[in-house]
Scaffold this motif. Structure first.
Motif, PDB file in Angstrom:
ATOM      1  N   LEU A 230       0.824  -1.210   0.000  1.00 39.73           N
ATOM      2  CA  LEU A 230       0.000   0.000   0.000  1.00 39.73           C
ATOM      3  C   LEU A 230       0.859   1.260   0.000  1.00 39.73           C
ATOM      4  N   ALA A 231       2.003   1.220   0.660  1.00 36.15           N
ATOM      5  CA  ALA A 231       2.892   2.392   0.668  1.00 36.15           C
ATOM      6  C   ALA A 231       3.360   2.725  -0.745  1.00 36.15           C
ATOM      7  N   ASP A 232       3.777   1.696  -1.511  1.00 36.61           N
ATOM      8  CA  ASP A 232       4.253   1.945  -2.873  1.00 36.61           C
ATOM      9  C   ASP A 232       3.111   2.319  -3.812  1.00 36.61           C
ATOM     10  N   PHE A 233       1.951   1.693  -3.614  1.00 34.97           N
ATOM     11  CA  PHE A 233       0.783   2.031  -4.436  1.00 34.97           C
ATOM     12  C   PHE A 233       0.371   3.482  -4.189  1.00 34.97           C
ATOM     13  N   LYS A 234       0.261   3.852  -2.913  1.00 34.26           N
ATOM     14  CA  LYS A 234      -0.172   5.214  -2.555  1.00 34.26           C
ATOM     15  C   LYS A 234       0.765   6.282  -3.104  1.00 34.26           C
ATOM     16  N   LYS A 235       2.043   6.019  -3.047  1.00 34.08           N
ATOM     17  CA  LYS A 235       3.017   7.012  -3.485  1.00 34.08           C
ATOM     18  C   LYS A 235       2.794   7.411  -4.941  1.00 34.08           C
ATOM     19  N   SER A 236       2.638   6.412  -5.813  1.00 31.66           N
ATOM     20  CA  SER A 236       2.434   6.729  -7.234  1.00 31.66           C
ATOM     21  C   SER A 236       0.996   7.139  -7.520  1.00 31.66           C
ATOM     22  N   TYR A 237       0.053   6.570  -6.762  1.00 31.97           N
ATOM     23  CA  TYR A 237      -1.369   6.888  -6.959  1.00 31.97           C
ATOM     24  C   TYR A 237      -1.659   8.350  -6.606  1.00 31.97           C
ATOM     25  N   THR A 238      -1.203   8.793  -5.448  1.00 32.54           N
ATOM     26  CA  THR A 238      -1.460  10.171  -5.021  1.00 32.54           C
ATOM     27  C   THR A 238      -0.656  11.166  -5.858  1.00 32.54           C
ATOM     28  N   ALA A 239       0.549  10.762  -6.293  1.00 33.85           N
ATOM     29  CA  ALA A 239       1.352  11.642  -7.144  1.00 33.85           C
ATOM     30  C   ALA A 239       0.658  11.908  -8.472  1.00 33.85           C
ATOM     31  N   ALA A 240      -0.202  10.953  -8.890  1.00 27.29           N
ATOM     32  CA  ALA A 240      -0.951  11.111 -10.144  1.00 27.29           C
ATOM     33  C   ALA A 240      -2.320  11.741  -9.920  1.00 27.29           C
ATOM     34  N   GLY A 241      -2.568  12.247  -8.720  1.00 25.78           N
ATOM     35  CA  GLY A 241      -3.823  12.950  -8.447  1.00 25.78           C
ATOM     36  C   GLY A 241      -4.887  12.130  -7.752  1.00 25.78           C
ATOM     37  N   GLY A 242      -4.580  10.877  -7.355  1.00 24.13           N
ATOM     38  CA  GLY A 242      -5.563  10.036  -6.672  1.00 24.13           C
ATOM     39  C   GLY A 242      -5.741  10.414  -5.211  1.00 24.13           C
ATOM     40  N   LYS A 243      -6.944  10.199  -4.700  1.00 26.62           N
ATOM     41  CA  LYS A 243      -7.258  10.467  -3.296  1.00 26.62           C
ATOM     42  C   LYS A 243      -7.596   9.152  -2.591  1.00 26.62           C
ATOM     43  N   VAL A 244      -7.092   8.974  -1.390  1.00 24.25           N
ATOM     44  CA  VAL A 244      -7.349   7.761  -0.609  1.00 24.25           C
ATOM     45  C   VAL A 244      -8.600   7.970   0.238  1.00 24.25           C
ATOM     46  N   ALA A 245      -9.620   7.162  -0.037  1.00 23.89           N
ATOM     47  CA  ALA A 245     -10.894   7.293   0.678  1.00 23.89           C
ATOM     48  C   ALA A 245     -10.862   6.625   2.043  1.00 23.89           C
ATOM     49  N   GLY A 246      -9.922   5.753   2.263  1.00 23.08           N
ATOM     50  CA  GLY A 246      -9.795   5.030   3.523  1.00 23.08           C
ATOM     51  C   GLY A 246      -8.700   3.992   3.394  1.00 23.08           C
ATOM     52  N   GLU A 247      -8.144   3.554   4.534  1.00 22.30           N
ATOM     53  CA  GLU A 247      -7.046   2.583   4.512  1.00 22.30           C
ATOM     54  C   GLU A 247      -7.141   1.691   5.739  1.00 22.30           C
ATOM     55  N   VAL A 248      -7.253   0.377   5.531  1.00 21.91           N
ATOM     56  CA  VAL A 248      -7.373  -0.569   6.643  1.00 21.91           C
ATOM     57  C   VAL A 248      -6.477  -1.784   6.386  1.00 21.91           C
ATOM     58  N   TYR A 249      -6.140  -2.467   7.499  1.00 19.72           N
ATOM     59  CA  TYR A 249      -5.317  -3.671   7.424  1.00 19.72           C
ATOM     60  C   TYR A 249      -6.013  -4.798   8.189  1.00 19.72           C
ATOM     61  N   SER A 250      -6.120  -5.953   7.560  1.00 24.10           N
ATOM     62  CA  SER A 250      -6.803  -7.085   8.180  1.00 24.10           C
ATOM     63  C   SER A 250      -5.790  -8.128   8.632  1.00 24.10           C
ATOM     64  N   PRO A 251      -6.067  -8.805   9.756  1.00 26.63           N
ATOM     65  CA  PRO A 251      -5.147  -9.849  10.230  1.00 26.63           C
ATOM     66  C   PRO A 251      -5.026 -10.979   9.214  1.00 26.63           C
ATOM     67  N   LEU A 252      -3.848 -11.558   9.120  1.00 21.52           N
ATOM     68  CA  LEU A 252      -3.635 -12.690   8.236  1.00 21.52           C
ATOM     69  C   LEU A 252      -4.489 -13.862   8.718  1.00 21.52           C
ATOM     70  N   GLY A 253      -5.243 -14.446   7.799  1.00 24.69           N
ATOM     71  CA  GLY A 253      -6.112 -15.554   8.161  1.00 24.69           C
ATOM     72  C   GLY A 253      -7.425 -15.093   8.771  1.00 24.69           C
ATOM     73  N   SER A 254      -7.938 -13.948   8.350  1.00 22.96           N
ATOM     74  CA  SER A 254      -9.202 -13.413   8.875  1.00 22.96           C
ATOM     75  C   SER A 254     -10.361 -14.355   8.555  1.00 22.96           C
ATOM     76  N   SER A 255     -11.298 -14.432   9.488  1.00 22.43           N
ATOM     77  CA  SER A 255     -12.466 -15.304   9.292  1.00 22.43           C
ATOM     78  C   SER A 255     -13.709 -14.522   8.890  1.00 22.43           C
ATOM     79  N   ASP A 256     -13.639 -13.182   8.920  1.00 21.05           N
ATOM     80  CA  ASP A 256     -14.802 -12.370   8.582  1.00 21.05           C
ATOM     81  C   ASP A 256     -14.350 -10.961   8.176  1.00 21.05           C
ATOM     82  N   PHE A 257     -14.818 -10.515   7.013  1.00 22.32           N
ATOM     83  CA  PHE A 257     -14.468  -9.181   6.517  1.00 22.32           C
ATOM     84  C   PHE A 257     -15.666  -8.224   6.550  1.00 22.32           C
TER      85      PHE A 257
END
Length: 439
Positions: A230-257
């Motif tokens: 996400l850090a590398d995606f955001k860097k180029s995405y925002t540099a091209a004018g993109g806005k991040v609407a939200g950012e979350v991280y889920s535990p590995l092996g999540s049982s419910d999203f």
């Protein structure tokens, strides 16, 4: 006086040294030291023939010699490779598909290269760095492998890097994409055949901003790979004018999203960018459709999240999803047809990117062994051979950056489509060839 008994390829010497009978292998001979006496100095009976005791000793010693000789010959004609891939846990499917691709290529060369037989010792990484470290030490110290291949989890690769360097056992990485592995944690014994987080995400961030959406919600697995992605995606995405609407991280092996679905819905983004894999990817995509978000939110993801094995488990709700990776199902290069045809013939389904990585990992090993003539004891020569591999792969030309020892990758934008053989990723555009900056 000594008696020398010659057997084809074996020499047995009976000597009247003091002491109990012993067996000791020597170059081209085996020495038996027998207790002597004045009447029967060499264990001869009264008729001048070897006694039953000596016959028994010779028979047992000959068995030892033959076993040692066979073992030595086998070792000299075998290259032993330790394969460390998940066979359980959240990334089971990644490991299974990687092994399918790996074994499929090895089958194509008859498990032989440069006159040597390739032997594989497989261990379960379990997507757990502690387990991976334990299994790697077992492969190196107990199984005495000549080379290690595999590893899915980035923290596992980080833990193994100093271990293989100290043991002087090369590691060819199958999947773990954390940037640091071939940057500040790099060492001469680690090669990555998959690619880095930066390669996968940086170019795609700009593409999403330019072609898909300027308002994107981000979600990734809560460990090094997800965070770096996400850090590398955001860097180029925002540099091209993109806005991040939200950012979350889920535990590995999540049982419910479901809680994350609620957050996405509340943020009202135009698109979602996801970095999940294995069972996490399957569950997320199923719930994404169950919540109806696939009808209102564009799905853009790291290519691993829509691997063909994931698509078959989720279904048609993924059609139209956009992703990026160094390989695509319908890439029009000859080796891709060889690979996809071989996989479909053997397994009856379309291959995915994990199987392709396994195929390339196997090819890296065989090409390197060809260069050394099967010699794996000369470590500098073996490392140079791996570093210098160059061949036509299902993804295009495969070669390592000699500085970072990370593969130089093409990156393709793909889109999920439905074909006569099922759901697959089709080519949209090639973004270019990318060499990790190494810093």
């Amino acid at each position: 006086m000594n008696y020398l008994i010659r057997i084809p390829s074996v020499s047995l010497t009976i000597r009247k040294d003091a002491g109990v009978p012993t067996v000791r292998p020597e170059p081209a001979s085996l020495v038996l030291a027998l207790r002597g006496s004045s009447t029967s100095p060499l264990g001869l009976n009264r008729f001048g023939n070897l006694s039953t005791r000596v016959h028994r000793t010779l028979r047992n010693s000959l068995a030892v010699v033959l076993a040692l000789s066979a073992g030595t010959a086998l070792a000299q004609n075998t290259i032993k490779v330790g394969v460390l891939l998940p066979a359980s846990g959240v990334y089971t499917q990644l490991g299974q598909e990687g092994w399918k691709g790996f074994s499929l290529y090895m089958d194509s060369v008859g498990h032989k290269v440069a006159g040597k037989t390739l032997q594989f010792v497989r261990e379960d990484e379990e997507a757990d760095p502690g387990v991976a470290l334990k299994k790697a030490n077992k492969l190196i110290n107990q199984d005495k492998v000549d080379l290690l291949a595999g590893v899915v989890l980035t923290p596992s690769a980080y833990a193994l890097a100093p271990v293989v360097e100290k043991a002087q056992v090369p590691l060819v990485v199958f999947n773990a994409a954390g940037n640091a592995l071939t940057r500040d944690k790099k060492n001469p014994y680690v090669f990555r055949a998959s690619g880095s987080v930066w390669q996968y995400n940086s170019s795609f961030g700009k593409y999403v901003a330019d072609k898909v959406s300027k308002n994107t919600f981000l979600i990734a697995a809560d460990y090094a790979f997800g965070k770096e992605s996400l850090a590398d995606f955001k860097k180029s995405y925002t540099a091209a004018g993109g806005k991040v609407a939200g950012e979350v991280y889920s535990p590995l092996g999540s049982s419910d999203f479901s809680s994350y679905m609620a957050q996405i819905s509340a943020a009202k983004p135009e698109a979602v960018y996801g970095v999940l894999a294995g069972s996490d990817a399957v569950l997320f995509l199923k719930q994404f459709a169950q919540f109806g978000l696939n009808k209102t939110v564009k799905l853009t993801v790291l290519g691993d999240m829509v691997d063909e094995t994931v698509l078959s488990a989720v279904g048609d709700s993924t059609v139209g999803a956009i992703s990026a990776l160094p390989w695509v199902q319908n890439l029009p290069v000859p080796q891709n047809k060889v690979f996809t045809d071989a996989y479909t013939k053997k397994y009856g389904t379309l291959p995915g990117s994990y199987a392709e990585r396994g195929w390339d990992m196997a090819r890296v090993l065989t090409e390197a062994f060809k260069k050394t003539g099967g010699n794996v004891s000369n470590k500098p020569a073996l490392l140079a051979a791996i570093r210098g591999v160059n061949f036509q792969s299902p993804r295009g030309t495969f070669r390592f950056d000699p500085v970072t020892q990370n593969v130089i990758n093409p990156v393709y934008v793909r889109q999920v489509a439905k074909g006569p053989k099922g759901l697959y990723n089709k080519m949209v555009v090639k973004l270019g060839e990318f060499q990790d900056p190494g810093k």
